[in-house]
Enzyme design. Structure first.
Site, PDB file in Angstrom:
ATOM      1  N   ASP A 170       0.811  -1.226   0.000  1.00 22.54           N
ATOM      2  CA  ASP A 170       0.000   0.000   0.000  1.00 22.54           C
ATOM      3  C   ASP A 170       0.842   1.273   0.000  1.00 22.54           C
ATOM      4  OD1 ASP A 170      -2.709   1.319   0.243  1.00 22.54           O
ATOM      5  OD2 ASP A 170      -1.577   2.250   1.860  1.00 22.54           O
ATOM      6  N   HIS A 250      -9.218   1.460  -0.116  1.00 22.88           N
ATOM      7  CA  HIS A 250      -9.752   2.800  -0.417  1.00 22.88           C
ATOM      8  C   HIS A 250     -10.405   2.960  -1.800  1.00 22.88           C
ATOM      9  CE1 HIS A 250      -5.732   2.924  -2.111  1.00 22.88           C
ATOM     10  NE2 HIS A 250      -5.146   3.213  -0.972  1.00 22.88           N
ATOM     11  N   ASN A 296      -4.560  10.194  -1.944  1.00 24.97           N
ATOM     12  CA  ASN A 296      -4.455   9.201  -3.001  1.00 24.97           C
ATOM     13  C   ASN A 296      -5.171   7.915  -2.570  1.00 24.97           C
ATOM     14  OD1 ASN A 296      -3.763   7.469  -5.032  1.00 24.97           O
ATOM     15  ND2 ASN A 296      -1.548   7.581  -4.714  1.00 24.97           N
ATOM     16  N   ASP A 323      -7.417   5.031   6.345  1.00 24.06           N
ATOM     17  CA  ASP A 323      -6.205   5.395   5.592  1.00 24.06           C
ATOM     18  C   ASP A 323      -5.500   6.579   6.273  1.00 24.06           C
ATOM     19  OD1 ASP A 323      -4.208   5.363   3.706  1.00 24.06           O
ATOM     20  OD2 ASP A 323      -5.456   6.032   2.031  1.00 24.06           O
ATOM     21  N   HIS A 327       1.178  13.570   7.941  1.00 24.84           N
ATOM     22  CA  HIS A 327       2.309  14.267   7.325  1.00 24.84           C
ATOM     23  C   HIS A 327       2.572  15.541   8.115  1.00 24.84           C
ATOM     24  CE1 HIS A 327       2.692  11.717   3.822  1.00 24.84           C
ATOM     25  NE2 HIS A 327       1.386  11.793   3.615  1.00 24.84           N
ATOM     26  N   PHE A 341       0.522  13.170  -0.562  1.00 17.25           N
ATOM     27  CA  PHE A 341      -0.865  12.710  -0.475  1.00 17.25           C
ATOM     28  C   PHE A 341      -1.144  12.208   0.941  1.00 17.25           C
ATOM     29  CE2 PHE A 341       0.136  11.947  -4.997  1.00 17.25           C
ATOM     30  CZ  PHE A 341      -1.001  12.444  -5.618  1.00 17.25           C
TER      31      PHE A 341
HETATM   32  O1  DOR Z   1      -3.064   9.520   0.445  1.00 21.35           O
HETATM   33  C1  DOR Z   1      -2.376   8.542   0.698  1.00 21.35           C
HETATM   34  N1  DOR Z   1      -1.413   8.600   1.625  1.00 21.35           N
HETATM   35  N2  DOR Z   1      -2.595   7.419   0.013  1.00 21.35           N
HETATM   36  C2  DOR Z   1      -1.757   6.369   0.111  1.00 21.35           C
HETATM   37  O2  DOR Z   1      -1.984   5.382  -0.549  1.00 21.35           O
HETATM   38  C3  DOR Z   1      -0.570   6.428   0.991  1.00 21.35           C
HETATM   39  C4  DOR Z   1      -0.773   7.424   2.071  1.00 21.35           C
HETATM   40  C5  DOR Z   1       0.499   7.776   2.800  1.00 21.35           C
HETATM   41  O3  DOR Z   1       1.226   6.854   3.180  1.00 21.35           O
HETATM   42  O4  DOR Z   1       0.756   8.961   3.008  1.00 21.35           O
END
Ligand code: DOR
Length: 443
Positions: A170, A250, A296, A323, A327, A341
């Site tokens: 993933d 997702h 994402n 999910d 960050h 993302f």
């Molecule tokens: O938005 C996302 N963030 N989608 C993903 O598949 C990975 C995830 C991430 O690890 O930040």
């Protein structure tokens, strides 16, 4: 961290209760495992459910007044990113589990896009150990391919022996059809499941939001629906060919929902999840250019949101998973196209779902609970958290009527990238019980 006996100290405003002799009085017990939905009491002794039914007079033990609350099996989030090892400045197993508990979850399944990636039994055990002293079980999902590089299968049998019941790269898809075929064949023998991030990179490269009218108006590169659907379709063909078992992470488009619905009707061994954000937000949110809406797969159209809700209602979408993707602020607060993302979700999921789906009559309370409890444990082959005498106390308590405002600075995750900052929600976790520990919010 404290020792196992005392546990990790709960966050401010929360208190740890002993589960030696404890009663939960007057809650509405909803357990989709047994179909129970009734107002009654629960007795917990030595971390196990001792009795379900009216509390005897003269109870001498700890008492939780759950009047007005729902008491259900512990919520399980089968798709989170806890960033350990390698990105501990965004989240750790411990901060992520604290956020999970505050959000009402008693179990999480962290994904392997860490540094180094989770692709060996030692790391799986290390991550589990990091959750010691917390009321949250951690079931790491190791990588399908070595180093998540998409070239060679990871040591799936060894990982399975170490307790892994699912595998995923993933964050990235398994691009090679040949390798996905082998992965499905191998995991079929192990009775495990492949969780796939369905994305065809040659169609999505450079895309930062859903491709359509809004991306054209904003001048942002698009990530089209077909970029997901073509991968869903390929993977379903491979499930049919191999007899393997696949879980689609997702799901974001109406087309994917249709493909999965048809595959299930054909009897394929496939399950699927949707996130609270894909169930409640659409791509017009990107008009703000706020990178906290960048995720994402991307937020899609209002029609896609409707199709996901319909899929959740009719069982095409089995589970809800956040999910949760933390960050750091300085990484997110850059040019929209450069921002990573992902959005956090553990502390807002319950409130968002109750407010936007249940209170609005779109999804029943029982179905929502089922999608957050029974379904993820079934997909991951984990024991159910049934509320029955003799079973370990693995519970979530929430007040469906409590109003609160999401404040990113008051959440417990180490990161603050929530798209729901400032939202007024109705419904919030009051406490969790799991791993022989109980945490309750005191305010
Ligand atoms: O938005 C996302 N963030 N989608 C993903 O598949 C990975 C995830 C991430 O690890 O930040």
């Amino acid at each position: 961290m404290n020792s196992r006996s005392t546990g990790v100290t709960p966050p401010n405003g929360w208190r740890a209760f002993s589960v030696k002799k404890l009663a939960i009085k007057g809650g509405r017990i909803i357990d989709p495992n047994s179909g129970v939905d009734k107002k009654t009491d629960l007795i917990i002794q030595n971390g196990k459910i001792k009795g379900v039914g009216r509390l005897p007079d003269g109870w001498e033990g700890e008492l939780i007044d759950a009047a007005g609350w729902v008491v259900c099996p512990g919520l399980f989030d089968m798709h989170v990113h806890l960033r350990e090892p390698g990105y501990e400045y965004k989240e750790t197993i411990q901060t992520g589990c604290i956020a999970a508990a505050v959000g009402g979850f008693t179990g999480v399944a962290p994904m392997p896009n860490t540094d180094p990636p989770i692709d060996n039994p030692g790391l799986v055990r290390f991550l589990r150990a990091q959750a010691t002293g917390l009321p949250v079980e951690v079931h790491p999902i190791p990588a399908v391919t070595r180093g998540r590089e998409g070239k060679i299968l990871a040591e799936l049998a060894e990982l399975h022996d170490a307790g892994a019941t699912a595998f995923s790269d993933d964050g990235s898809p398994v691009v090679s059809s040949g390798l996905m075929r082998r992965a499905l064949e191998y995991t079929r023998m192990l009775n495990a499941v492949i969780i796939e991030h369905c994305e065809e990179p040659t169609l999505t490269n450079g895309g930062v939001m859903h491709e359509g009218r809004v991306s054209a108006a904003l001048g942002l590169p698009g990530w089209p629906s077909i970029g997901e659907e073509i991968a869903v379709e390929r993977n379903l063909r491979l499930v049919e060919f191999t007899g393997g078992r696949l879980h689609i992470a997702h799901v974001s488009t109406a087309g994917s929902v249709d493909l999965i619905r048809q595959a299930k009707a054909r009897g394929l061994n496939v399950t699927a999840e949707a996130t609270p954000h894909h169930l409640t937000l659409d791509c017009t949110a990107l008009e703000s250019y706020n990178p906290d809406f960048k995720v994402n797969p991307p937020l899609r159209t209002a029609e896609d949101v409707e199709a996901l809700i319909e899929g959740l209602t009719d069982g095409t979408i089995d589970a809800i998973a956040t999910d949760h993707a933390p960050h750091a602020r300085d990484e997110k607060e850059v040019e929209f196209t450069e921002a990573p993302f992902g959005m956090i979700g553990l502390e807002t999921a319950l409130g968002v779902l109750l407010t936007r789906l249940v209170a609005e009559g779109r999804v029943s309370l029982t179905r929502m609970i089922e999608a957050l409890t029974v379904a993820p444990r079934r997909i991951l082959n984990l024991p159910q958290a049934a509320i029955e005498p003799g079973r370990p106390a693995n519970l979530t308590m929430f007040d469906p009527d409590e109003s609160w405002t999401v404040d990113r600075y008051r959440l417990h995750s180490r990161s603050q990238n929530t798209p729901y900052h400032g939202w007024e929600l109705t419904g919030r976790a009051r406490g969790v019980m799991g791993c022989g520990l109980a945490w309750l919010r005191q305010d």
